[in-house]
Every structure is written in structure tokens, then in C-alpha cells.
Design a protein around this motif. Structure first.
Motif, PDB file in Angstrom:
ATOM      1  N   VAL A  89       0.366  -5.811   3.698  1.00 12.77           N
ATOM      2  CA  VAL A  89       0.890  -4.366   4.083  1.00 12.77           C
ATOM      3  C   VAL A  89       2.099  -4.513   5.081  1.00 12.77           C
ATOM      4  N   LYS A  90       1.962  -5.549   6.114  1.00  9.95           N
ATOM      5  CA  LYS A  90       2.958  -5.891   7.119  1.00  9.95           C
ATOM      6  C   LYS A  90       4.429  -6.413   6.499  1.00  9.95           C
ATOM      7  N   ASN A  91       4.253  -7.018   5.403  1.00  9.57           N
ATOM      8  CA  ASN A  91       5.194  -7.691   4.650  1.00  9.57           C
ATOM      9  C   ASN A  91       5.762  -7.218   3.442  1.00  9.57           C
ATOM     10  N   ALA A  92       5.445  -6.121   3.290  1.00  7.94           N
ATOM     11  CA  ALA A  92       5.602  -5.170   1.953  1.00  7.94           C
ATOM     12  C   ALA A  92       6.957  -5.038   1.870  1.00  7.94           C
ATOM     13  N   SER A  93       7.675  -4.758   3.212  1.00 13.64           N
ATOM     14  CA  SER A  93       9.370  -4.428   2.893  1.00 13.64           C
ATOM     15  C   SER A  93      10.000  -5.631   2.558  1.00 13.64           C
ATOM     16  N   ARG A  94       9.679  -6.806   2.990  1.00  9.95           N
ATOM     17  CA  ARG A  94      10.578  -7.886   2.680  1.00  9.95           C
ATOM     18  C   ARG A  94       9.973  -8.744   1.378  1.00  9.95           C
ATOM     19  N   LEU A  95       8.847  -8.333   0.771  1.00  8.24           N
ATOM     20  CA  LEU A  95       8.301  -9.130  -0.290  1.00  8.24           C
ATOM     21  C   LEU A  95       8.813  -8.458  -1.554  1.00  8.24           C
ATOM     22  N   PRO A  96       9.269  -9.097  -2.579  1.00  6.44           N
ATOM     23  CA  PRO A  96       9.552  -8.242  -3.879  1.00  6.44           C
ATOM     24  C   PRO A  96       8.230  -7.801  -4.446  1.00  6.44           C
ATOM     25  N   PHE A  97       8.166  -6.819  -5.034  1.00  2.00           N
ATOM     26  CA  PHE A  97       7.022  -6.154  -5.891  1.00  2.00           C
ATOM     27  C   PHE A  97       6.625  -7.465  -6.878  1.00  2.00           C
ATOM     28  N   GLY A  98       7.460  -8.495  -7.436  1.00  2.00           N
ATOM     29  CA  GLY A  98       6.917  -9.447  -8.243  1.00  2.00           C
ATOM     30  C   GLY A  98       5.964 -10.478  -7.470  1.00  2.00           C
ATOM     31  N   ARG A  99       6.167 -10.474  -6.119  1.00  4.36           N
ATOM     32  CA  ARG A  99       5.503 -11.522  -5.346  1.00  4.36           C
ATOM     33  C   ARG A  99       4.025 -10.783  -4.895  1.00  4.36           C
ATOM     34  N   LEU A 100       4.230  -9.415  -4.535  1.00  4.31           N
ATOM     35  CA  LEU A 100       3.357  -8.635  -4.250  1.00  4.31           C
ATOM     36  C   LEU A 100       2.029  -8.442  -5.021  1.00  4.31           C
ATOM     37  N   MET A 101       2.500  -8.228  -6.308  1.00  2.43           N
ATOM     38  CA  MET A 101       1.709  -7.970  -7.582  1.00  2.43           C
ATOM     39  C   MET A 101       0.584  -9.066  -7.574  1.00  2.43           C
ATOM     40  N   PRO A 102       0.908 -10.442  -7.497  1.00  3.70           N
ATOM     41  CA  PRO A 102      -0.274 -11.806  -7.530  1.00  3.70           C
ATOM     42  C   PRO A 102      -1.002 -11.480  -6.436  1.00  3.70           C
ATOM     43  N   PHE A 103      -0.451 -10.920  -5.225  1.00  2.00           N
ATOM     44  CA  PHE A 103      -1.379 -10.927  -4.005  1.00  2.00           C
ATOM     45  C   PHE A 103      -2.284  -9.909  -4.158  1.00  2.00           C
ATOM     46  N   ALA A 104      -2.035  -8.845  -4.786  1.00  7.05           N
ATOM     47  CA  ALA A 104      -2.897  -7.580  -5.102  1.00  7.05           C
ATOM     48  C   ALA A 104      -3.779  -8.357  -6.071  1.00  7.05           C
ATOM     49  N   LEU A 105      -3.858  -9.234  -7.304  1.00  9.55           N
ATOM     50  CA  LEU A 105      -4.731  -9.739  -7.944  1.00  9.55           C
ATOM     51  C   LEU A 105      -5.568 -10.571  -6.974  1.00  9.55           C
ATOM     52  N   ILE A 106      -5.164 -11.465  -6.191  1.00 11.63           N
ATOM     53  CA  ILE A 106      -5.962 -12.201  -5.228  1.00 11.63           C
ATOM     54  C   ILE A 106      -6.830 -11.533  -4.563  1.00 11.63           C
ATOM     55  N   PHE A 107      -6.227 -10.429  -3.505  1.00 11.13           N
ATOM     56  CA  PHE A 107      -7.168  -9.410  -2.795  1.00 11.13           C
ATOM     57  C   PHE A 107      -8.214  -8.650  -3.780  1.00 11.13           C
ATOM     58  N   ALA A 108      -7.979  -8.275  -5.136  1.00  6.50           N
ATOM     59  CA  ALA A 108      -8.868  -7.660  -5.763  1.00  6.50           C
ATOM     60  C   ALA A 108     -10.067  -8.621  -6.313  1.00  6.50           C
ATOM     61  N   GLY A 109      -9.640  -9.919  -6.447  1.00  2.09           N
ATOM     62  CA  GLY A 109     -10.618 -10.820  -7.106  1.00  2.09           C
ATOM     63  C   GLY A 109     -11.659 -11.061  -5.773  1.00  2.09           C
ATOM     64  N   GLY A 110     -11.073 -11.323  -4.828  1.00  2.00           N
ATOM     65  CA  GLY A 110     -11.703 -11.890  -3.531  1.00  2.00           C
ATOM     66  C   GLY A 110     -12.605 -10.742  -3.277  1.00  2.00           C
ATOM     67  N   THR A 111     -12.306  -9.382  -3.243  1.00  6.71           N
ATOM     68  CA  THR A 111     -12.892  -8.314  -2.806  1.00  6.71           C
ATOM     69  C   THR A 111     -13.844  -8.134  -3.765  1.00  6.71           C
ATOM     70  N   GLY A 112     -13.768  -8.293  -5.009  1.00  9.76           N
ATOM     71  CA  GLY A 112     -14.860  -8.073  -5.955  1.00  9.76           C
ATOM     72  C   GLY A 112     -15.968  -8.999  -5.688  1.00  9.76           C
ATOM     73  N   ASN A 113     -15.688 -10.054  -5.635  1.00 11.16           N
ATOM     74  CA  ASN A 113     -16.864 -11.129  -5.356  1.00 11.16           C
ATOM     75  C   ASN A 113     -17.588 -11.217  -4.100  1.00 11.16           C
ATOM     76  N   ILE A 114     -16.841 -10.700  -3.038  1.00 10.76           N
ATOM     77  CA  ILE A 114     -17.347 -10.570  -1.527  1.00 10.76           C
ATOM     78  C   ILE A 114     -18.328  -9.331  -1.738  1.00 10.76           C
ATOM     79  N   ILE A 115     -17.977  -8.313  -2.340  1.00 13.11           N
ATOM     80  CA  ILE A 115     -18.897  -7.175  -2.596  1.00 13.11           C
ATOM     81  C   ILE A 115     -20.314  -7.682  -3.172  1.00 13.11           C
ATOM     82  N   ASP A 116     -20.319  -8.356  -4.130  1.00 10.02           N
ATOM     83  CA  ASP A 116     -21.270  -9.110  -4.841  1.00 10.02           C
ATOM     84  C   ASP A 116     -22.359  -9.853  -3.854  1.00 10.02           C
ATOM     85  N   ARG A 117     -21.409 -10.566  -3.085  1.00  9.78           N
ATOM     86  CA  ARG A 117     -22.284 -11.597  -1.884  1.00  9.78           C
ATOM     87  C   ARG A 117     -22.820 -10.690  -0.864  1.00  9.78           C
ATOM     88  N   LEU A 118     -22.273  -9.610  -0.425  1.00 12.77           N
ATOM     89  CA  LEU A 118     -22.656  -8.690   0.464  1.00 12.77           C
ATOM     90  C   LEU A 118     -23.941  -7.611   0.089  1.00 12.77           C
TER      91      LEU A 118
END
Length: 169
Positions: free
Chosen positions: A88-117
Motif C-alpha cells: 500500500v505504501k509503495n503502490a504509487s511507485r510500483l507499476p501495477f504489473g509488479r503489484l499484481m503478483p504481490f496481490a497473488l502472494i498476499f492472497a495465497g499467504g492469507t488463505g493458508n493463514i486463515i486455515d492455520r488459525l
């Protein structure tokens, strides 16, 4: 693209992917948990229920519940919060093409953390692909697919960046 639009897209993509992960895991618990694995396309795709208390390929599954909770639950949750803040803090300087895989990593990590908790450190896995018995993937879920896709995208992006650097020198 404006910064606020990039942040909204990051959040929407992440939410949709976490939702898809949750829905497929609920489906797996309901329809695969007490059945034999199902095979499709000449055994290329298998759907079978598994729970994993470890990480990749069950690494750490034999650790004590306390160590496992902290190493696979709390620490990754804190890292994901930090990763979200970074994006979020670096969204202004990151091209969306770089932010997109970051969204995938965030979503994948969040999905598995939800299961663990929610399920006492157990992550629901249910997919397996391969050829025959000797050339098969480990068992995985939608969250794992998100992280894997993100890594592949980032690798291709780094090769593209390396080619651009060589071309300009």
C-alpha cells in the motif's frame, strides 16, 4: 493508473482469490474428506482430501503444536501484515504489473493463514497433478497456486528487466 486505483485493485484481487481459496477448501471438506481420491484426464488431475500441519511438502509437520503455531501461524501473519503495508505504501511507485503478483502472494499467504488459525494449524489441500505415479506434484490448494503463479510472474519479470538492462548498456 492512479495510486488509489492500484490499491483498490490489489485489495479486490486479493479478496476474490482468498474467497476462491476458502470456497474450494469448503468444497474439499464437504465432498472429498471421506472419499477416495478422484482422478481425471487419464490420472493427470487428482482431487483428494489432505490436511497439512507443516509447510511445503509437509516440512515441519512433526513439530510441536506450540512451535508450529508460532512458526507457521503467528510469524507469517505478522509478515503478511507488513507485506500489505509495504504494498500500500509503495503502490504509487510500483507499476501495477509488479503489484499484481504481490496481490497473488498476499492472497495465497492469507488463505493458508486463515486455515492455520481456524483449524488448529491444519491447512486443507486437495489437488495433485502429474503423470503416472513417479512424476507428480505434491498435494496443494488454490492459495498455493496463487503463490506459485506469483513467483513465476516475478521470475519472468526479472528476466525481462535483465534483458532491458543489457540492451541499454
Amino acid at each position: 493508473m492512479s495510486t488509489s486505483k492500484k490499491i483498490w485493485l490489489f485489495c479486490i484481487i486479493s479478496a476474490v482469490l482468498v474467497g476462491a481459496d476458502r470456497l474450494t477448501k469448503i468444497w474439499a471438506k464437504e465432498y472429498l474428506q471421506y472419499t477416495q481420491p478422484k482422478s481425471y484426464l487419464g490420472d493427470t488431475f487428482r482431487f483428494g482430501y489432505a490436511e497439512n500441519t507443516g509447510a511445503f511438502l509437509s516440512f515441519g509437520s512433526d513439530w510441536s503444536p506450540t512451535v508450529s503455531f508460532w512458526v507457521f501461524g503467528v510469524v507469517p501473519l505478522l509478515l503478511l501484515v507488513g507485506f500489505f503495508i509495504y504494498c500500500v505504501k509503495n503502490a504509487s511507485r510500483l507499476p501495477f504489473g509488479r503489484l499484481m503478483p504481490f496481490a497473488l502472494i498476499f492472497a495465497g499467504g492469507t488463505g493458508n493463514i486463515i486455515d492455520r488459525l481456524l483449524y488448529d494449524r491444519h491447512v486443507t489441500d486437495f489437488m495433485n497433478v502429474g503423470i503416472g505415479e513417479s512424476f507428480r506434484s505434491g498435494i496443494f490448494n488454490v492459495a498455493d497456486m496463487c503463490v506459485t503463479a506469483a513467483v513465476i510472474i516475478l521470475v519472468f519479470q526479472s528476466f525481462k528487466k535483465d534483458k532491458e538492462t543489457v540492451a541499454t548498456t
